[in-house]
Enzyme design. Sequence first.
Site, PDB file in Angstrom:
ATOM      1  N   ARG A 118       0.830  -1.208   0.000  1.00 32.25           N
ATOM      2  CA  ARG A 118       0.000   0.000   0.000  1.00 32.25           C
ATOM      3  C   ARG A 118       0.867   1.261   0.000  1.00 32.25           C
ATOM      4  O   ARG A 118       0.545   2.256  -0.664  1.00 32.25           O
ATOM      5  CB  ARG A 118      -0.962  -0.006   1.201  1.00 32.25           C
TER       6      ARG A 118
ATOM      7  N   GLU B 191     -16.125   6.622   5.599  1.00 31.44           N
ATOM      8  CA  GLU B 191     -15.320   5.989   6.653  1.00 31.44           C
ATOM      9  C   GLU B 191     -15.183   6.987   7.794  1.00 31.44           C
ATOM     10  O   GLU B 191     -15.764   8.067   7.749  1.00 31.44           O
ATOM     11  CB  GLU B 191     -13.951   5.600   6.108  1.00 31.44           C
TER      12      GLU B 191
ATOM     13  N   LYS C  57      -2.607   6.996   1.035  1.00 33.70           N
ATOM     14  CA  LYS C  57      -2.368   7.343   2.446  1.00 33.70           C
ATOM     15  C   LYS C  57      -1.302   8.434   2.459  1.00 33.70           C
ATOM     16  O   LYS C  57      -0.113   8.163   2.670  1.00 33.70           O
ATOM     17  CB  LYS C  57      -1.949   6.092   3.226  1.00 33.70           C
TER      18      LYS C  57
HETATM   19  N1  PXG Z   1      -9.176   5.103   7.200  1.00 29.25           N
HETATM   20  C1  PXG Z   1      -8.280   6.081   7.390  1.00 29.25           C
HETATM   21  C2  PXG Z   1      -8.570   7.437   6.880  1.00 29.25           C
HETATM   22  C3  PXG Z   1      -7.085   5.797   8.091  1.00 29.25           C
HETATM   23  O1  PXG Z   1      -6.188   6.758   8.285  1.00 29.25           O
HETATM   24  C4  PXG Z   1      -7.843   3.509   8.342  1.00 29.25           C
HETATM   25  C5  PXG Z   1      -8.989   3.852   7.641  1.00 29.25           C
HETATM   26  C6  PXG Z   1      -7.650   2.075   8.759  1.00 29.25           C
HETATM   27  O2  PXG Z   1      -6.714   1.442   7.896  1.00 29.25           O
HETATM   28  P1  PXG Z   1      -5.803   0.217   8.379  1.00 29.25           P
HETATM   29  O3  PXG Z   1      -4.998  -0.139   7.181  1.00 29.25           O
HETATM   30  O4  PXG Z   1      -4.965   0.733   9.523  1.00 29.25           O
HETATM   31  O5  PXG Z   1      -6.725  -0.836   8.800  1.00 29.25           O
HETATM   32  C7  PXG Z   1      -6.860   4.498   8.597  1.00 29.25           C
HETATM   33  C8  PXG Z   1      -5.627   4.149   9.370  1.00 29.25           C
HETATM   34  C9  PXG Z   1      -1.271   7.180  12.518  1.00 29.25           C
HETATM   35  C10 PXG Z   1      -2.593   6.551  12.338  1.00 29.25           C
HETATM   36  O6  PXG Z   1      -1.190   8.240  13.080  1.00 29.25           O
HETATM   37  C11 PXG Z   1      -3.049   6.154  11.084  1.00 29.25           C
HETATM   38  C12 PXG Z   1      -4.307   5.583  10.925  1.00 29.25           C
HETATM   39  C13 PXG Z   1      -5.085   5.394  12.024  1.00 29.25           C
HETATM   40  C14 PXG Z   1      -4.604   5.794  13.279  1.00 29.25           C
HETATM   41  C15 PXG Z   1      -3.353   6.367  13.445  1.00 29.25           C
HETATM   42  O7  PXG Z   1      -0.255   6.625  12.119  1.00 29.25           O
HETATM   43  N2  PXG Z   1      -4.740   5.228   9.668  1.00 29.25           N
END
Ligand code: PXG
Length: 289
Positions: free
Chosen positions: A52, A184, A151
């Site tokens: 990703r 989301e 991301k």
């Molecule tokens: N949607 C968004 C907008 C996110 O940023 C998710 C869904 C969940 O994706 P995953 O692949 O983790 O199941 C995310 C996840 C950080 C941080 O600060 C990043 C996220 C969530 C919490 C903290 O690094 N992104």
Amino acid sequence: MEPKVYINGKLYPKEEAKVSVFDHGLLYGDGVFEGIRCYNGAVFKFSEHIDRLYDSAEAIDLEIGLTKDELKDAVLDTLKANNLNESYIRLVVTRGVGKLGLDPFNCDASQLIIITDTIQLYSKELYEKGLDTIIVHTIRNHPEALNPTVKSMNYLNNIMAKIECIKAGAAEGIMLNKDGYVAECTGDNIFIVKDNELFTPPVSAGILIGITRNVVIELAKEAGITVKEEQMIPDDLFNADECFLTGTAAEIIPVARIDGRKIATGNPGEITLSLLKKYQELTSAHSSV
Ligand code: PXG
């Protein structure tokens, strides 16, 4: 032991881990990132996260400058240097140091940063009681403006939504897309259970394709639960039997209320609990890198 942070092939003590004020990551939010978990010394869904990251980089025309295997080795070396078995790994790739002005091709090589730390988004109590959420006014980025599948370091869309929900006293904010369909949350994907079937918005709703979301879909299918990736409107959420959020940091967390309305079966619901149990079994059992 002082934590060490990886920057471009070298490890620095936390206090000395610094980037230039001319880095376009800082100046323009020009870069990409990943959040990955390490459980029992093994990196969970490592290849999926690395893939990703490279997809995100490609989408913004950014060269990472390492092969995927070299990058994986850098992550493992950083974990080892920090002697960590349980960790939250934050990978950041910035456009690099350049001049003022948007032109990304002015920048030197991209910068790779690897932070290994811990993260706890929500208290244990909330996993038992469920989160209070609201539907925020900030709409999720339109995929043709800045695609949520990327991301990127440009997280202001999510941060504006987070500010709204914090000011309303809620733990997470549910974001709709410009057509009014559920997309989301600010940092989590969303699922509902209705009549024993699992529903989650499709990628076309404008979402990050969460790695945890994909794992949950697989676990549900294995358990014989029907999974439907379908457009949802707020009423579908209010009428749900169960609702939960997924993310690398949050894992699986039940939602208790949306805009003050209680979710039907109380929390956590039966299917939410069974998926949470399966997810925990997977993270505690896995040992592949
Ligand atoms: N949607 C968004 C907008 C996110 O940023 C998710 C869904 C969940 O994706 P995953 O692949 O983790 O199941 C995310 C996840 C950080 C941080 O600060 C990043 C996220 C969530 C919490 C903290 O690094 N992104």
